[in-house]
Write an enzyme that holds these catalytic residues in place. Sequence first.
Site, short mmCIF file in Angstrom:
data_model
loop_
_atom_site.label_atom_id
_atom_site.label_comp_id
_atom_site.label_asym_id
_atom_site.label_seq_id
_atom_site.Cartn_x
_atom_site.Cartn_y
_atom_site.Cartn_z
CB CYS A 1 12.86 8.55 8.53
SG CYS A 1 13.97 7.41 7.71
N GLY B 1 1.91 4.70 13.02
CA GLY B 1 2.53 3.41 13.33
C GLY B 1 1.94 2.78 14.59
CE LYS C 1 -2.29 3.43 2.06
NZ LYS C 1 -1.98 4.35 0.97
CD GLU D 1 12.56 0.24 10.17
OE1 GLU D 1 13.00 1.21 10.82
OE2 GLU D 1 13.16 -0.83 10.06
CB SER E 1 3.97 9.57 11.11
OG SER E 1 2.67 9.05 11.08
CB THR E 2 5.74 8.15 16.00
OG1 THR E 2 7.11 8.10 15.60
CG2 THR E 2 5.58 7.47 17.34
P1 NDP Z 1 2.20 8.42 7.54
O1 NDP Z 1 2.36 7.74 8.84
O2 NDP Z 1 1.21 9.48 7.41
O3 NDP Z 1 1.85 7.35 6.40
C1 NDP Z 1 2.63 6.20 6.17
C2 NDP Z 1 1.80 5.19 5.41
O4 NDP Z 1 0.72 4.77 6.25
C3 NDP Z 1 1.15 5.75 4.15
O5 NDP Z 1 1.08 4.75 3.16
C4 NDP Z 1 -0.24 6.11 4.65
O6 NDP Z 1 -1.18 6.16 3.62
C5 NDP Z 1 -0.51 4.96 5.60
N1 NDP Z 1 -1.55 5.23 6.59
C6 NDP Z 1 -2.07 6.43 6.96
N2 NDP Z 1 -3.05 6.24 7.90
C7 NDP Z 1 -3.14 4.92 8.12
C8 NDP Z 1 -3.93 4.10 8.98
N3 NDP Z 1 -4.84 4.62 9.80
N4 NDP Z 1 -3.74 2.77 8.96
C9 NDP Z 1 -2.80 2.22 8.15
N5 NDP Z 1 -2.03 2.94 7.29
C10 NDP Z 1 -2.18 4.27 7.29
O7 NDP Z 1 3.67 8.90 7.12
P2 NDP Z 1 4.09 9.74 5.86
O8 NDP Z 1 3.68 9.03 4.61
O9 NDP Z 1 3.66 11.14 6.08
O10 NDP Z 1 5.68 9.61 5.93
C11 NDP Z 1 6.46 10.38 6.74
C12 NDP Z 1 6.80 9.67 8.04
O11 NDP Z 1 7.46 8.43 7.73
C13 NDP Z 1 7.79 10.44 8.87
O12 NDP Z 1 7.39 10.40 10.22
C14 NDP Z 1 9.09 9.68 8.68
O13 NDP Z 1 9.99 9.83 9.73
C15 NDP Z 1 8.61 8.29 8.55
N6 NDP Z 1 9.62 7.48 7.86
C16 NDP Z 1 10.33 6.56 8.60
C17 NDP Z 1 11.35 5.82 8.00
C18 NDP Z 1 12.09 4.78 8.77
O14 NDP Z 1 12.71 3.91 8.16
N7 NDP Z 1 12.09 4.80 10.10
C19 NDP Z 1 11.72 6.03 6.60
C20 NDP Z 1 10.91 7.01 5.93
C21 NDP Z 1 9.89 7.71 6.55
P3 NDP Z 1 -1.65 7.58 3.00
O15 NDP Z 1 -0.40 8.36 2.71
O16 NDP Z 1 -2.36 7.16 1.78
O17 NDP Z 1 -2.49 8.22 4.03
#
Ligand code: NDP
Length: 509
Positions: A307, A256, A198, A273, A252-253
């Site tokens: 990240c 997650g 996804k 992650e 994001s946290t």
């Molecule tokens: P989000 O947490 O908003 O989204 C991550 C993924 O989760 C997207 O595909 C999103 O879909 C999906 N998602 C959103 N809501 C839900 C839900 N309720 N249930 C299940 N899945 C959901 O993060 P971002 O996309 O904004 O990415 C940025 C974040 O990712 C930052 O916090 C960054 O630090 C972290 N990150 C961590 C990394 C690591 O390896 N530790 C590497 C890269 C980024 P949709 O976008 O369609 O809403």
Amino acid sequence: MEKRIASYFSQFKVPAEVISFVDRPVGHYIGGSEVHTTSDQIDLIEPFTCERLTGVANGTVADVDLAVRSARSALTGEWGRLPPLERQRLILRLADAIETDADVLSHLESIDVGKSISEARSIDVAGAIANLQYFAGWTSKLDGRTTKAVALPGETLTYTVKEPVGVVAAIIPWNFPLQILSWKLAAALACGCTIVCKPSEQTPLSAMRVAHLAAMVGFPAGVINVVNGFGHVIGQALAAHKGVDKVSFTGSTPVGKAVGKTSLDSMKRLTLELGGKSPVIVTGKANLDRAASAILSGVFLNSGQVCDAGSRVYVHRSVHEELVHKLWTGAENLPVGAGLDPASKITPLVSPAHRNKVFDHIGSAHAEGAEFVTGEMDSESQRSDGIVRPTIFDNCSENMRIFRDEIFGPVLGVSHYDTLDEATDRANSGDFGLAAAVYSENIDETIMLSRRLKAGNIYINAHGLLDPTMPFGGLGASGFGKDMGAEQLDGFLSTKSIYVQVAGHSTTD
Ligand code: NDP
């Protein structure tokens, strides 16, 4: 295609194959082909022009169910029966296909995320190829072990076998869609799992392209599926689905945590992650030119949407002024421009909504008394091209948001310290624990600090190095479990323990 996008594409000679891939409604990839289960589309916005590029399917729970069923049947079908060396061959073929398609994939990543096409090529596409090549080699090495029982009576044979965990849901963020997909895909395929991916609804193109390439090189239908749509619908349905065995989430946290709770309701395996706010310590014994250059690339790579960006710098008082001067001149010289311009380093952020969040953080740094060095004064200076200029504040402290919150944009905070104890205490003071960096030419200092810093990844005199052999993952609010490295494999494998009681025979039988 919208007017400004067409002229943007023609200015940078976007290949016809890229245009034909995006100038159409994007569906899902399920069961070996692209499917269009709905006419309901989410607008995909090109970040430099802020115009509509195309529409992507607004998926539903029914689409998730279809994809999971397809992934489950692939597990027990041809894929499940393939000898490991055949799996290895397919994964290597996918790596080759990505290499051949590198120009198309770099363009897709650049116009989807807004990122620099040069970085898309050298980091995203190159990283995906390396991950697949590295994990392909693991397919033939996933052995269990034979043990010598130490507490059992009689004669026994005791051994373990490793089995694929099953159907993996890979939930991917928008900042490195192809590379992070490859983190999940390579290891999951090596272990014999099938996958439902996804992507973020803002950046679905590279995952769709990879699914097409995988079919082209001979992956059986259902091994790699992509379901598009909003996270709270598709991601949530994957985390809740009983047919999913493992969730590998990057994002994001807060999201997650929610995904983790839902996944545990049905006792899924889980890797999280998550976000970071990575500290950087520059000691009085650092080479400041080297440090400044690595700090700038560590925080402004991908326009700060990384990240493990090193976004809070602690520098020893004796070299504070000199370092800030070097950071300031370095930041002012970073080439700013369109993602498709190969010379650009600072490019548009992924969306206007995200840019507004970054400006909100910049506003708070001004309001909370951080000392402005360079970059964006306030939201009034927003440009129409989606870009936020590299911004630096000095004299920051932990009670300011700029030093606590993950900004996920090109914003750096600096503060000075007097002792290494103070620097480590302050560096370790946040909730996150994804990465940390140390700059010093003194080996004892670097080793001591690398031990004392609380983070999953430590960089010495560098930032953001990544290699498929090295596990990547965080501590605390940055999540748990690893992507990449041999450590990742266990997340996609179940270990089964087998006890055989051997019937007793006398030596004369
Ligand atoms: P989000 O947490 O908003 O989204 C991550 C993924 O989760 C997207 O595909 C999103 O879909 C999906 N998602 C959103 N809501 C839900 C839900 N309720 N249930 C299940 N899945 C959901 O993060 P971002 O996309 O904004 O990415 C940025 C974040 O990712 C930052 O916090 C960054 O630090 C972290 N990150 C961590 C990394 C690591 O390896 N530790 C590497 C890269 C980024 P949709 O976008 O369609 O809403």
